[in-house]
Design a protein around this motif. Structure first.
Motif, mmCIF file in Angstrom:
data_model
loop_
_atom_site.group_PDB
_atom_site.id
_atom_site.type_symbol
_atom_site.label_atom_id
_atom_site.label_comp_id
_atom_site.label_asym_id
_atom_site.label_seq_id
_atom_site.Cartn_x
_atom_site.Cartn_y
_atom_site.Cartn_z
ATOM 1 N N CYS A 53 0.812 -1.217 0.000
ATOM 2 C CA CYS A 53 0.000 0.000 0.000
ATOM 3 C C CYS A 53 0.845 1.266 0.000
ATOM 4 O O CYS A 53 0.310 2.366 -0.142
ATOM 5 N N GLY A 54 2.165 1.153 0.193
ATOM 6 C CA GLY A 54 3.030 2.328 0.119
ATOM 7 C C GLY A 54 3.515 2.846 1.450
ATOM 8 O O GLY A 54 3.895 4.010 1.554
ATOM 9 N N ALA A 55 3.515 2.013 2.476
ATOM 10 C CA ALA A 55 4.019 2.412 3.790
ATOM 11 C C ALA A 55 4.869 1.276 4.359
ATOM 12 O O ALA A 55 4.784 0.126 3.916
ATOM 13 N N SER A 56 5.686 1.624 5.335
ATOM 14 C CA SER A 56 6.544 0.645 6.006
ATOM 15 C C SER A 56 6.104 0.516 7.459
ATOM 16 O O SER A 56 5.692 1.496 8.079
ATOM 17 N N VAL A 57 6.203 -0.698 7.990
ATOM 18 C CA VAL A 57 5.848 -0.927 9.392
ATOM 19 C C VAL A 57 6.980 -1.680 10.076
ATOM 20 O O VAL A 57 7.660 -2.507 9.462
ATOM 21 N N ILE A 58 7.200 -1.347 11.343
ATOM 22 C CA ILE A 58 8.107 -2.093 12.208
ATOM 23 C C ILE A 58 7.247 -2.679 13.312
ATOM 24 O O ILE A 58 6.670 -1.942 14.119
ATOM 25 N N TYR A 100 4.771 -2.146 20.483
ATOM 26 C CA TYR A 100 4.874 -0.831 19.844
ATOM 27 C C TYR A 100 5.098 -1.042 18.346
ATOM 28 O O TYR A 100 6.054 -1.717 17.945
ATOM 29 N N ILE A 101 4.226 -0.460 17.541
ATOM 30 C CA ILE A 101 4.283 -0.616 16.085
ATOM 31 C C ILE A 101 4.518 0.751 15.471
ATOM 32 O O ILE A 101 3.816 1.717 15.783
ATOM 33 N N TRP A 102 5.505 0.824 14.585
ATOM 34 C CA TRP A 102 5.872 2.085 13.950
ATOM 35 C C TRP A 102 5.457 2.044 12.482
ATOM 36 O O TRP A 102 5.798 1.116 11.751
ATOM 37 N N ILE A 103 4.692 3.056 12.046
ATOM 38 C CA ILE A 103 4.237 3.173 10.663
ATOM 39 C C ILE A 103 4.855 4.425 10.069
ATOM 40 O O ILE A 103 4.756 5.505 10.661
ATOM 41 N N SER A 104 5.480 4.295 8.915
ATOM 42 C CA SER A 104 6.165 5.435 8.300
ATOM 43 C C SER A 104 6.078 5.334 6.785
ATOM 44 O O SER A 104 5.787 4.255 6.238
ATOM 45 N N PRO A 105 6.325 6.431 6.064
ATOM 46 C CA PRO A 105 6.357 6.354 4.597
ATOM 47 C C PRO A 105 7.505 5.453 4.142
ATOM 48 O O PRO A 105 8.563 5.400 4.777
ATOM 49 N N THR A 106 7.300 4.745 3.043
ATOM 50 C CA THR A 106 8.338 3.870 2.504
ATOM 51 C C THR A 106 9.479 4.707 1.962
ATOM 52 O O THR A 106 9.255 5.671 1.218
ATOM 53 N N LYS A 107 10.691 4.357 2.326
ATOM 54 C CA LYS A 107 11.867 5.108 1.891
ATOM 55 C C LYS A 107 12.280 4.689 0.491
ATOM 56 O O LYS A 107 12.110 3.534 0.096
ATOM 57 N N GLY A 108 12.876 5.645 -0.255
ATOM 58 C CA GLY A 108 13.415 5.339 -1.567
ATOM 59 C C GLY A 108 14.747 4.640 -1.455
ATOM 60 O O GLY A 108 15.338 4.499 -0.386
ATOM 61 N N GLN A 109 15.244 4.190 -2.584
ATOM 62 C CA GLN A 109 16.516 3.468 -2.594
ATOM 63 C C GLN A 109 17.662 4.338 -2.096
ATOM 64 O O GLN A 109 18.581 3.862 -1.432
ATOM 65 N N HIS A 140 8.708 17.142 3.493
ATOM 66 C CA HIS A 140 7.255 17.149 3.364
ATOM 67 C C HIS A 140 6.767 15.753 3.000
ATOM 68 O O HIS A 140 7.263 15.125 2.062
ATOM 69 N N VAL A 141 5.781 15.264 3.735
ATOM 70 C CA VAL A 141 5.149 13.976 3.446
ATOM 71 C C VAL A 141 3.860 14.260 2.682
ATOM 72 O O VAL A 141 2.983 14.977 3.184
ATOM 73 N N PRO A 142 3.709 13.735 1.479
ATOM 74 C CA PRO A 142 2.505 14.030 0.684
ATOM 75 C C PRO A 142 1.226 13.600 1.404
ATOM 76 O O PRO A 142 1.226 12.690 2.232
ATOM 77 N N ARG A 143 0.147 14.267 1.053
ATOM 78 C CA ARG A 143 -1.145 13.979 1.689
ATOM 79 C C ARG A 143 -1.557 12.527 1.458
ATOM 80 O O ARG A 143 -2.099 11.875 2.365
ATOM 81 N N ALA A 144 -1.306 12.006 0.258
ATOM 82 C CA ALA A 144 -1.694 10.619 -0.037
ATOM 83 C C ALA A 144 -0.977 9.646 0.897
ATOM 84 O O ALA A 144 -1.583 8.673 1.372
ATOM 85 N N ASP A 145 0.311 9.894 1.179
ATOM 86 C CA ASP A 145 1.044 9.019 2.102
ATOM 87 C C ASP A 145 0.500 9.131 3.518
ATOM 88 O O ASP A 145 0.403 8.125 4.236
ATOM 89 N N ARG A 146 0.122 10.341 3.917
ATOM 90 C CA ARG A 146 -0.432 10.517 5.264
ATOM 91 C C ARG A 146 -1.769 9.794 5.408
ATOM 92 O O ARG A 146 -2.078 9.236 6.471
ATOM 93 N N GLU A 147 -2.576 9.804 4.337
ATOM 94 C CA GLU A 147 -3.849 9.091 4.390
ATOM 95 C C GLU A 147 -3.632 7.586 4.481
ATOM 96 O O GLU A 147 -4.357 6.888 5.207
ATOM 97 N N VAL A 148 -2.636 7.071 3.756
ATOM 98 C CA VAL A 148 -2.329 5.633 3.831
ATOM 99 C C VAL A 148 -1.882 5.269 5.242
ATOM 100 O O VAL A 148 -2.299 4.243 5.802
ATOM 101 N N ILE A 149 -1.029 6.105 5.840
ATOM 102 C CA ILE A 149 -0.540 5.834 7.196
ATOM 103 C C ILE A 149 -1.697 5.870 8.193
ATOM 104 O O ILE A 149 -1.792 5.008 9.083
ATOM 105 N N ALA A 150 -2.593 6.862 8.053
ATOM 106 C CA ALA A 150 -3.741 6.953 8.965
ATOM 107 C C ALA A 150 -4.657 5.743 8.807
ATOM 108 O O ALA A 150 -5.159 5.197 9.800
ATOM 109 N N ARG A 151 -4.866 5.292 7.577
ATOM 110 C CA ARG A 151 -5.719 4.117 7.349
ATOM 111 C C ARG A 151 -5.072 2.861 7.921
ATOM 112 O O ARG A 151 -5.748 2.018 8.519
ATOM 113 N N LEU A 152 -3.763 2.734 7.763
ATOM 114 C CA LEU A 152 -3.054 1.592 8.340
ATOM 115 C C LEU A 152 -3.154 1.596 9.858
ATOM 116 O O LEU A 152 -3.361 0.550 10.488
#
Length: 298
Positions: A194-199, A205-214, A230-242
């Motif tokens: 979906c475009g996010a990373s989780v630890i 404790y679970i950490w959700i963050s935007p997926t990093k580039g190479q 800046h984190v794009p709005r679409a990424d923030r919505e994905v993180i909030a949904r996750l």
């Protein structure tokens, strides 16, 4: 001022036929003081005590057998660490040559100065100058990912971040669940489709963050933070949904791992992100995710 409230009865929400079909597969829950088995031929482990030549439960939970070792895993408890566990923790205090961190366990954990990577990945002995710059590396309130290196006699955990995948965490959301709900697996770092990373920390404790580039990979083991990025709005919505999907899994007492999170996220797409806070949406996502996990196992 009047508002409309949607109230769904539990009688309408529960599929009693499906519930009756699963009764044979549900683990037995023992209450404190209940007899597990005779003491003869067995050893008592955590969550048990011996009385009248019987092994009894000292906590409410499910029984676990490892050869002749009998223990009870509590349904709700603080995190009990094991060597090799991946944890997400928050720095609570800077001390001499060490940081004290909160890992959701009974006692604060320790991160030694010798157990972290130096900026730039230098390999050398820690000096007095490094000790003076400890607050530049990690300060109170910083979130980190780490691994349990050792467990002291009193139960304190010793952590280390001597790997590029561990270190200070940057932009994201911290979600807290019961540690027993996080499934122990070989990998706890996941880049979801979906475009996010989780630890998935074993400590709940679970950490959700935007997926990093190479070009950004490997920077997590250092001490740099991209707080101005800046984190794009679409990424923030994905993180909030996750985040809301994970809390729905926790509310329904479902095991949390990469597959269940992905299924819950896909089921949540039928709702707006803010609607995932409603009880009917939470239980609907939980039921649909549980059904998909059951079909995948079969």
């Amino acid at each position: 001022m009047s508002t409309n409230a949607a109230i769904e009865l539990a009688l309408d929400r529960v599929d009693w036929r499906d519930l009756a079909a699963q009764t044979d597969h549900q683990p037995r829950v023992y209450t404190p003081g209940e007899v597990l088995m005779p003491e003869a031929g067995f050893m008592r482990g955590h969550g048990t005590f011996v009385e009248d030549e019987n092994i009894k439960a000292s906590v409410a939970g499910v029984i676990q057998k490892v050869n002749k070792l009998i223990s009870v895993r509590p349904l709700k408890s603080r995190y009990v660490g094991e060597i090799g566990d991946v944890v997400v923790a928050r720095v609570s205090e800077v001390q001499q040559k060490r940081w004290r961190v909160d890992t959701n366990s009974r006692l604060d954990s320790i991160l030694l100065l010798s157990s972290v990577n130096l900026p730039g990945g230098e390999l050398r002995r820690r000096s007095a100058e490094d000790e003076q710059m400890m607050r530049r590396y990690l300060d109170e309130g910083d979130l980190i990912s780490a691994e349990v290196q050792n467990i002291f006699e009193e139960g304190t955990l010793s952590l280390y971040t001597r790997s590029l995948k561990y270190g200070k965490l940057s932009q994201g959301i911290l979600v807290k669940v019961f540690p027993a709900l996080v499934k122990r697996r070989k990998m706890h770092f996941h880049n979801l489709p979906c475009g996010a990373s989780v630890i998935l920390g074993n400590n709940g404790y679970i950490w959700i963050s935007p997926t990093k580039g190479q070009e950004q990979e490997g920077g997590e083991g250092g001490f740099a933070q991209n707080l101005n990025e800046h984190v794009p709005r679409a990424d923030r919505e994905v993180i909030a949904r996750l985040r809301n999907s994970i809390l729905a899994l926790a509310k329904c007492k479902l095991m949390i791992y990469d597959t269940s999170i992905q299924y819950a996220y896909e089921e949540s797409l039928r709702y707006e992100a803010h609607e995932l806070l409603q009880q009917n949406a939470i239980y609907d996502i939980g039921q649909q995710t549980q059904a998909r996990l059951r079909d995948a196992d079969e």
